[in-house]
Design an enzyme around this catalytic site. Sequence first.
Site, mmCIF file in Angstrom:
data_model
loop_
_atom_site.group_PDB
_atom_site.id
_atom_site.type_symbol
_atom_site.label_atom_id
_atom_site.label_comp_id
_atom_site.label_asym_id
_atom_site.label_seq_id
_atom_site.Cartn_x
_atom_site.Cartn_y
_atom_site.Cartn_z
ATOM 1 N N ASP A 99 -2.854 -29.742 25.828
ATOM 2 C CA ASP A 99 -1.739 -30.052 25.958
ATOM 3 C C ASP A 99 -0.693 -28.909 25.069
ATOM 4 O OD1 ASP A 99 1.308 -31.569 25.192
ATOM 5 O OD2 ASP A 99 0.390 -32.492 26.953
ATOM 6 N N THR A 154 2.613 -29.127 24.575
ATOM 7 C CA THR A 154 3.727 -29.621 23.943
ATOM 8 C C THR A 154 3.194 -30.426 22.708
ATOM 9 O OG1 THR A 154 5.290 -30.071 25.802
ATOM 10 C CG2 THR A 154 5.626 -31.447 23.779
ATOM 11 N N THR A 210 5.873 -23.888 29.440
ATOM 12 C CA THR A 210 5.551 -24.056 28.244
ATOM 13 C C THR A 210 4.444 -23.054 27.669
ATOM 14 O OG1 THR A 210 5.865 -26.474 28.526
ATOM 15 C CG2 THR A 210 5.063 -25.667 26.235
ATOM 16 N N ALA A 211 3.383 -22.839 28.614
ATOM 17 C CA ALA A 211 2.409 -21.986 28.178
ATOM 18 C C ALA A 211 2.906 -20.698 27.593
ATOM 19 C CB ALA A 211 1.349 -21.784 29.211
ATOM 20 N N THR A 264 10.248 -29.048 29.067
ATOM 21 C CA THR A 264 9.522 -30.051 28.197
ATOM 22 C C THR A 264 10.211 -29.973 26.845
ATOM 23 O OG1 THR A 264 7.812 -28.423 27.648
ATOM 24 C CG2 THR A 264 7.353 -29.499 29.332
ATOM 25 N N LYS A 278 2.764 -35.474 36.570
ATOM 26 C CA LYS A 278 1.395 -35.387 36.128
ATOM 27 C C LYS A 278 0.435 -36.514 36.483
ATOM 28 C CE LYS A 278 2.533 -32.008 32.405
ATOM 29 N NZ LYS A 278 1.749 -30.827 33.053
ATOM 30 N N CYS A 304 10.421 -26.474 33.998
ATOM 31 C CA CYS A 304 9.154 -26.981 33.763
ATOM 32 C C CYS A 304 8.371 -27.266 35.203
ATOM 33 C CB CYS A 304 9.175 -28.410 33.278
ATOM 34 S SG CYS A 304 7.706 -29.338 33.141
#
Length: 236
Positions: free
Chosen positions: A49, A51, A86-87, A128, A168, A198
């Site tokens: 994850d 985050t 986020t990646a 996020t 998700k 996101c």
Amino acid sequence: MEERILGVLGGMGPLASAEFMRQLTLLTPAERDQDHIPAVLWSDPRVPDRTAARQGRGPDPLPALLRGIHGLEAAGAGAIAIPCNTAHGWIKGMRAATRLPILHIVEAAADALRAAGIGPGPVGVMGTAATLAMGLYQEGLRAGGWEVLLPTEEEMARLVSPGIALVKANRVADSHAPLAEAAGALAARGARAVVLGCTEIPLGIAAGPALPFPVIDTIEALALAAIRWARASSPG
């Protein structure tokens, strides 16, 4: 001319990756199978994850991201798209580990704002908690002249983060109401458009009535950037 194969580093989450592939297909000008872009999807939901990692609550996802990149290299990819905002917090490490260009989702979103006629001024960004804490959009969009408006901490806790979690969990329809409320709050504070930063958020927003203000779907924006890359040096 060397065939331009797109590598897609996905699985973050799996539904967002599948939606990216769908949009890549639908947005490509094509009349037959052979007109489409060769692509390899590496969908690995085991990536830790992002985050949690940024908040010091989980393992570093970079090794898993690099495993995917090396897999895409071996499959013959000529560039990489990552349908996870986020990646991109680890993009420096990823770029340092590969010779392949990595298309940047924030740059794609900026291109989409310009294409929509949203010039310098206030825009909202949803994402996020980690994406917003890293300042990925704040830095990138402010450089283009936009003022970035973010959800409040209360809106993040009550609306945005739960909405992302619902997508998700494959409860996409249930995610629409909280995500739409958060986007509406940004518009009410003066945002001329809201960037859905996101790749779960566009799925939730699309699951209900259309919003009465412009939104930038970062899945769509990245797909269009990938198409531009693929077409840039295509024969003819």
